[in-house]
Design an enzyme around this catalytic site. Sequence first.
Site, PDB file in Angstrom:
ATOM      1  N   LYS A 112     -11.819 -64.565  33.689  1.00 14.27           N
ATOM      2  CA  LYS A 112     -11.416 -65.343  34.863  1.00 14.27           C
ATOM      3  C   LYS A 112     -11.727 -64.636  36.171  1.00 14.27           C
ATOM      4  O   LYS A 112     -11.884 -65.277  37.196  1.00 14.27           O
ATOM      5  CB  LYS A 112      -9.921 -65.680  34.796  1.00 14.27           C
ATOM      6  CG  LYS A 112      -9.603 -66.714  33.738  1.00 14.27           C
ATOM      7  CD  LYS A 112      -8.182 -67.227  33.889  1.00 14.27           C
ATOM      8  CE  LYS A 112      -7.878 -68.256  32.805  1.00 14.27           C
ATOM      9  NZ  LYS A 112      -6.470 -68.665  32.821  1.00 14.27           N
ATOM     10  N   LYS A 195     -15.883 -72.933  24.317  1.00 18.71           N
ATOM     11  CA  LYS A 195     -14.682 -73.754  24.092  1.00 18.71           C
ATOM     12  C   LYS A 195     -14.555 -74.806  25.187  1.00 18.71           C
ATOM     13  O   LYS A 195     -15.031 -74.601  26.318  1.00 18.71           O
ATOM     14  CB  LYS A 195     -13.427 -72.877  24.036  1.00 18.71           C
ATOM     15  CG  LYS A 195     -12.994 -72.321  25.374  1.00 18.71           C
ATOM     16  CD  LYS A 195     -11.588 -71.705  25.323  1.00 18.71           C
ATOM     17  CE  LYS A 195     -11.263 -71.142  26.715  1.00 18.71           C
ATOM     18  NZ  LYS A 195      -9.975 -70.502  26.833  1.00 18.71           N
ATOM     19  N   LYS A 198     -10.620 -76.373  30.816  1.00 19.91           N
ATOM     20  CA  LYS A 198     -10.479 -77.102  32.076  1.00 19.91           C
ATOM     21  C   LYS A 198     -11.126 -76.356  33.242  1.00 19.91           C
ATOM     22  O   LYS A 198     -11.563 -76.962  34.191  1.00 19.91           O
ATOM     23  CB  LYS A 198      -9.022 -77.460  32.379  1.00 19.91           C
ATOM     24  CG  LYS A 198      -8.052 -76.320  32.370  1.00 19.91           C
ATOM     25  CD  LYS A 198      -6.604 -76.820  32.267  1.00 19.91           C
ATOM     26  CE  LYS A 198      -5.723 -75.759  31.655  1.00 19.91           C
ATOM     27  NZ  LYS A 198      -4.437 -76.260  31.187  1.00 19.91           N
TER      28      LYS A 198
HETATM   29  P1  TYM Z   1      -3.496 -73.295  28.547  1.00 18.80           P
HETATM   30  O1  TYM Z   1      -2.675 -74.073  29.549  1.00 18.80           O
HETATM   31  O2  TYM Z   1      -4.837 -72.812  28.962  1.00 18.80           O
HETATM   32  O3  TYM Z   1      -3.695 -74.151  27.228  1.00 18.80           O
HETATM   33  C1  TYM Z   1      -2.624 -74.778  26.541  1.00 18.80           C
HETATM   34  C2  TYM Z   1      -2.849 -74.681  25.044  1.00 18.80           C
HETATM   35  O4  TYM Z   1      -4.082 -75.304  24.673  1.00 18.80           O
HETATM   36  C3  TYM Z   1      -4.847 -74.423  23.864  1.00 18.80           C
HETATM   37  N1  TYM Z   1      -6.275 -74.674  24.099  1.00 18.80           N
HETATM   38  C4  TYM Z   1      -7.168 -74.891  23.126  1.00 18.80           C
HETATM   39  N2  TYM Z   1      -7.058 -74.952  21.790  1.00 18.80           N
HETATM   40  C5  TYM Z   1      -8.181 -75.220  21.075  1.00 18.80           C
HETATM   41  N3  TYM Z   1      -9.395 -75.449  21.651  1.00 18.80           N
HETATM   42  C6  TYM Z   1      -9.562 -75.390  22.983  1.00 18.80           C
HETATM   43  N4  TYM Z   1     -10.743 -75.633  23.527  1.00 18.80           N
HETATM   44  C7  TYM Z   1      -8.418 -75.105  23.790  1.00 18.80           C
HETATM   45  N5  TYM Z   1      -8.221 -74.986  25.128  1.00 18.80           N
HETATM   46  C8  TYM Z   1      -6.899 -74.719  25.292  1.00 18.80           C
HETATM   47  C9  TYM Z   1      -4.429 -73.035  24.318  1.00 18.80           C
HETATM   48  O5  TYM Z   1      -4.707 -72.068  23.336  1.00 18.80           O
HETATM   49  C10 TYM Z   1      -2.955 -73.228  24.561  1.00 18.80           C
HETATM   50  O6  TYM Z   1      -2.225 -73.104  23.363  1.00 18.80           O
HETATM   51  N6  TYM Z   1      -1.450 -68.762  28.727  1.00 18.80           N
HETATM   52  C11 TYM Z   1      -1.245 -70.113  28.218  1.00 18.80           C
HETATM   53  C12 TYM Z   1       0.039 -70.754  28.698  1.00 18.80           C
HETATM   54  C13 TYM Z   1       1.253 -69.980  28.391  1.00 18.80           C
HETATM   55  C14 TYM Z   1       1.844 -69.786  27.105  1.00 18.80           C
HETATM   56  C15 TYM Z   1       2.996 -68.994  27.330  1.00 18.80           C
HETATM   57  C16 TYM Z   1       1.508 -70.209  25.825  1.00 18.80           C
HETATM   58  C17 TYM Z   1       2.025 -69.312  29.285  1.00 18.80           C
HETATM   59  N7  TYM Z   1       3.080 -68.720  28.668  1.00 18.80           N
HETATM   60  C18 TYM Z   1       3.832 -68.615  26.258  1.00 18.80           C
HETATM   61  C19 TYM Z   1       2.329 -69.826  24.752  1.00 18.80           C
HETATM   62  C20 TYM Z   1       3.476 -69.036  24.981  1.00 18.80           C
HETATM   63  C21 TYM Z   1      -2.407 -70.958  28.702  1.00 18.80           C
HETATM   64  O7  TYM Z   1      -2.987 -70.702  29.728  1.00 18.80           O
HETATM   65  O8  TYM Z   1      -2.623 -72.082  27.979  1.00 18.80           O
END
Ligand code: TYM
Length: 332
Positions: A112, A195, A198
């Site tokens: 990032k 992957k 967004k």
């Molecule tokens: P975030 O908001 O980027 O994504 C949310 C969830 O979607 C999953 N994901 C995917 N899974 C499969 N294929 C993809 N292309 C794909 N893109 C996104 C992510 O793995 C995620 O599960 N850091 C985290 C948010 C967070 C969090 C937490 C998660 C903050 N605190 C505590 C679990 C526990 C994040 O940015 O997810």
Amino acid sequence: RPRVLSGIQPTADSFHFGNYLGALRQWVGLQHDHQPFFFIADLHAITVEQDPKVLRERTLRAAAQLLAMGIDPERSAIFVQSQVPAHAQLGWVLQCLTGFGEARRMTQFKDKSAKGGEGAASVGLFTYPVLQAADILLYRPHFVPVGEDQRQHLELTRDLAQRFNHRYKKTFRLPEPYILKATAKIADLQEPTAKMSKSASSAAGIIDLLDQPSVSAKKIRSAVTDSDNEIRFDREAKPGVSNLLTIYSALTGEGVADLVEQYAGRGYGDLKKDLAEVVVDVVTPFRDKTLELLDDQAHLSEVLRRGAEQAGAVAEATLRDVYQRVGFVAPS
Ligand code: TYM
């Protein structure tokens, strides 16, 4: 009942199919025989600049989408991270337990911050995974349902939990990642070796859950495949077709092998056309339901308030233990 916890950032107008198949669908499924905590990670969102008005809107849209998907506030605590101050408070304590080099090894920071260079990235982006560890450990969950891209953050979380337990007293449970192999990494439709993301994908590469269904159908039909026109599952040699088969299988419950058999001797056009219809059938009611929920913001805010109250009670109890063990004097 075992506890589960997970979070998602409100950094787009819509969740996409990677979020849905990689994580959110598991959230819905785990509600029944677990004690779930699900939250919208607005503290994480501001690690990169956000327009305040847009952030507020997206947070409510995120809540509406989670409810539309089937997160049931009677079963799950659904809340906004900033409404439970213990997240930031435990985050600080854990930052003081994290090595600089350890934080530096997190690949998401490297990815990032790659664009503007490390100097342009915020310190918050750097410590982001430590806040995530706090999010998780506060609730002492057994499982954390996420996609593959979060695995490294879960490993850090376990390391920090172990370090705290060892240095002070056993306080945290070591959480297990709950990652479904088949859908752990949904690929970009236009660039199927990357992957679906967004922040990194082009609009044509992402299927948003709130796109007009006709737009989603078109994106599926224009997905990048290879030129040999043979329908076969092979992530290495045929990432585009394999991704479509993965999505198809996940949405219909039909096995990939069955799909391959069903499409034997037929071309990509047939597969894409049928998958487009499957996707339209999934997103159409979802979109209608989300828009309906967004019409009643007072209700959404009330659901979130109650969620924060439930989560806050659990989180504050953990934080009290932590503060006491670290040596902070409690208010009398
Ligand atoms: P975030 O908001 O980027 O994504 C949310 C969830 O979607 C999953 N994901 C995917 N899974 C499969 N294929 C993809 N292309 C794909 N893109 C996104 C992510 O793995 C995620 O599960 N850091 C985290 C948010 C967070 C969090 C937490 C998660 C903050 N605190 C505590 C679990 C526990 C994040 O940015 O997810």
